[in-house]
Scaffold this motif. Structure first.
Motif, PDB file in Angstrom:
ATOM      1  N   LYS A  26       0.828  -1.214   0.000  1.00 40.63           N
ATOM      2  CA  LYS A  26       0.000   0.000   0.000  1.00 40.63           C
ATOM      3  C   LYS A  26       0.856   1.255   0.000  1.00 40.63           C
ATOM      4  N   ALA A  27       1.998   1.208   0.690  1.00 39.13           N
ATOM      5  CA  ALA A  27       2.898   2.361   0.759  1.00 39.13           C
ATOM      6  C   ALA A  27       3.827   2.452  -0.448  1.00 39.13           C
ATOM      7  N   GLY A  28       3.770   1.445  -1.337  1.00 38.71           N
ATOM      8  CA  GLY A  28       4.652   1.435  -2.499  1.00 38.71           C
ATOM      9  C   GLY A  28       6.086   1.062  -2.141  1.00 38.71           C
ATOM     10  N   GLU A  29       6.274   0.334  -1.029  1.00 37.79           N
ATOM     11  CA  GLU A  29       7.605  -0.010  -0.553  1.00 37.79           C
ATOM     12  C   GLU A  29       7.886  -1.510  -0.565  1.00 37.79           C
ATOM     13  N   PHE A  30       7.034  -2.293  -1.216  1.00 35.03           N
ATOM     14  CA  PHE A  30       7.288  -3.731  -1.303  1.00 35.03           C
ATOM     15  C   PHE A  30       8.584  -3.928  -2.074  1.00 35.03           C
ATOM     16  N   PRO A  31       9.439  -4.899  -1.701  1.00 32.55           N
ATOM     17  CA  PRO A  31      10.766  -5.029  -2.312  1.00 32.55           C
ATOM     18  C   PRO A  31      10.797  -5.298  -3.816  1.00 32.55           C
ATOM     19  N   CYS A  32       9.704  -5.677  -4.412  1.00 28.14           N
ATOM     20  CA  CYS A  32       9.667  -5.845  -5.861  1.00 28.14           C
ATOM     21  C   CYS A  32       8.340  -5.280  -6.380  1.00 28.14           C
ATOM     22  N   ARG A  33       8.185  -5.285  -7.679  1.00 28.58           N
ATOM     23  CA  ARG A  33       7.016  -4.696  -8.328  1.00 28.58           C
ATOM     24  C   ARG A  33       5.723  -5.384  -7.887  1.00 28.58           C
TER      25      ARG A  33
END
Length: 91
Positions: free
Chosen positions: A42-49
């Motif tokens: 949700k924050a756009g910080e997941f380690p991959c796409r």
């Protein structure tokens, strides 16, 4: 009208693999729980796409595989005696 002919790859014995996996499955592969995976996505910080499809998240397998299988040249800088820390010039 749909074809009833089986996929030629499946005829050859190949297993069809998904192009994307759920966010929960990707998070578990990376060692994180459900809440953290969704919070990072949700924050756009997941380690991959991460793809947002309707109300769901999907993670492309290609990006996940690239994250989990780093190139050999990146592995050369890891000192096995120090855990997973890169080696430094100081020792």
């Amino acid at each position: 009208m749909t074809s009833t002919t089986p996929n030629k790859l499946l005829e050859a014995g190949a297993v069809e693999r998904p192009e994307v996996v759920s966010l929960l499955a990707a998070g578990r592969l990376l060692g994180m729980g459900r809440t953290k995976a969704y919070r990072l996505a949700k924050a756009g910080e997941f380690p991959c796409r991460v793809l947002r499809i309707g109300g769901r998240y999907a993670v492309p397998v290609r990006g996940l595989r690239a994250l989990l299988d780093p190139p050999a040249e990146r592995l050369e800088h890891i000192n096995p005696d120090s855990g997973s820390r890169p080696t430094t010039a100081e020792g």
